[in-house]
Design an enzyme around this catalytic site. Structure first.
Site, short mmCIF file in Angstrom:
data_model
loop_
_atom_site.label_atom_id
_atom_site.label_comp_id
_atom_site.label_asym_id
_atom_site.label_seq_id
_atom_site.Cartn_x
_atom_site.Cartn_y
_atom_site.Cartn_z
N HIS A 122 9.51 -4.27 -1.36
CA HIS A 122 9.79 -3.61 -2.51
C HIS A 122 9.44 -2.14 -2.65
O HIS A 122 8.93 -1.50 -1.53
CB HIS A 122 8.83 -4.19 -3.62
N ASP A 124 7.42 0.94 -5.12
CA ASP A 124 6.60 0.71 -6.06
C ASP A 124 7.24 1.10 -7.61
O ASP A 124 7.90 2.13 -7.52
CB ASP A 124 5.62 1.83 -5.65
N HIS A 273 8.74 -1.23 1.15
CA HIS A 273 7.56 -1.73 1.99
C HIS A 273 7.17 -2.87 1.88
O HIS A 273 7.47 -3.58 0.86
CB HIS A 273 6.15 -0.79 1.87
N ARG A 290 -4.91 3.63 -4.12
CA ARG A 290 -3.71 4.14 -4.46
C ARG A 290 -3.52 5.20 -5.32
O ARG A 290 -3.89 5.14 -6.54
CB ARG A 290 -2.68 2.95 -4.67
#
Length: 317
Positions: A122, A124, A273, A290
């Site tokens: 996917h 983000d 990723h 993150r």
């Protein structure tokens, strides 16, 4: 520390043929001069994901570094272990968060979500009409083995298609929707209720144009994309499967072995990723932080922008 505008000692070492480079000669915890920022940005555009070893940033330094490259977003919802004093930072702790989530143990919940072998790949928040431009992830605690992350280069994947197929997919669009392919539980299902209350979906070009490099990117992923618009489901499914397989061909990927203090910075427009799924049986924590940078509404080859379906609008998180 060097002054802004002075020559930077940044060194860029590619780690795979198409994707990924390791950057050394820079301390991300200190102020970065303009030359270092330019070198990092150039490497990011060229290699799509860059890695910094042994940085040991705190939350404040993490955010300061991110702000040299864009505007951090403030997610409306974060994991329960995220730092309250830093709303732009999302913390993931798999063993703490996934066990018992939505009334299911970790294996059931992941199994119901991952309905295909490529499901985990996917970018983000691609269900938003303006997905993040980039993500900066740092490792605080990692297992002594396992827990690697993989990235794949969507520009290389597009370029690797045959010319007739590139011409065909250039004109297509696809729906990105939260929760596609989820297999509901019988009776009450807390995750279905979560999806209905927080549904997000957008229509994006199947090939988007990178706003900085001008590259064409095969904008597909296995996590949020289930239907190519304008095609029947019987036509869409095999085409989408083929494009996903193209997007994650091994030669377009890189795999990163984390150590505490490492930082990965990736272009969320040009990569997909794969988060690790090999640590659930290990009695070792994996704690990651993150920050995502605000992105623009994607443009297709025809210059037309993505369109929101539900749950998002540009610039509003």
């Amino acid at each position: 520390m060097p002054k802004r505008g002075s020559r930077s000692p940044v060194e860029v070492r590619p780690v795979a043929g198409y994707t990924g480079a390791e950057i050394s000669g820079v301390d991300l915890a200190g102020p970065l001069d303009d030359a270092a920022v330019a070198a990092i940005r150039s490497a990011l555009l060229r290699w799509k994901v860059v890695f910094f070893r042994g940085q040991h940033l705190d939350h404040e330094a993490h955010l300061a570094f991110a702000r040299r490259f864009g505007e951090p977003v403030t997610p409306a919802r974060r994991g329960s272990v995220s730092p309250a004093a830093f709303p732009e930072i999302e913390t993931t702790a798999d063993l703490l968060e996934l066990a018992g989530r939505y009334g299911m143990d970790r294996e059931e919940w992941l199994g119901r979500r991952r309905h295909t072998l490529l499901r985990g790949w996917h970018c983000d928040h691609s269900t938003r009409v303006d997905p993040p431009a980039a993500t900066i992830l740092r490792a605080e605690t990692v297992p002594p083995y396992g827990g690697d992350t993989c990235w794949s280069n969507l520009a290389a994947a597009y370029a690797g298609l045959s010319a007739p197929l590139r011409a065909f997919v250039d004109g297509l669009r696809a729906e990105h929707r939260l929760g596609v392919g989820y297999q509901p539980r019988a009776g009450e299902d807390a995750y279905v209720r979560h999806l209905l209350e927080r549904q997000t979906a957008s229509h994006h070009p199947l090939v988007r144009v990178h706003p900085e490099s001008g590259e064409r990117l095969l904008f597909v992923n296995g996590y949020f994309v289930e239907q190519i618009l304008g095609l029947s489901r019987a036509e869409s499914a095999p085409l989408l499967q083929m494009l996903l397989e193209q997007a994650v061909r091994p030669e377009y990927t890189v795999r990163f072995r984390w150590e505490p203090g490492d930082v990965a910075f990736w272009d969320n427009r040009a990569t997909i990723h794969l988060a690790p799924n090999d640590t659930g049986h290990l009695d070792h924590p994996r704690l990651m932080h993150r920050v995502m940078l605000a992105g623009e509404v994607p443009l297709g080859v025809d210059g037309k922008p993505s369109e929101p379906v539900t749950g998002s609008e540009p610039g509003r998180w």
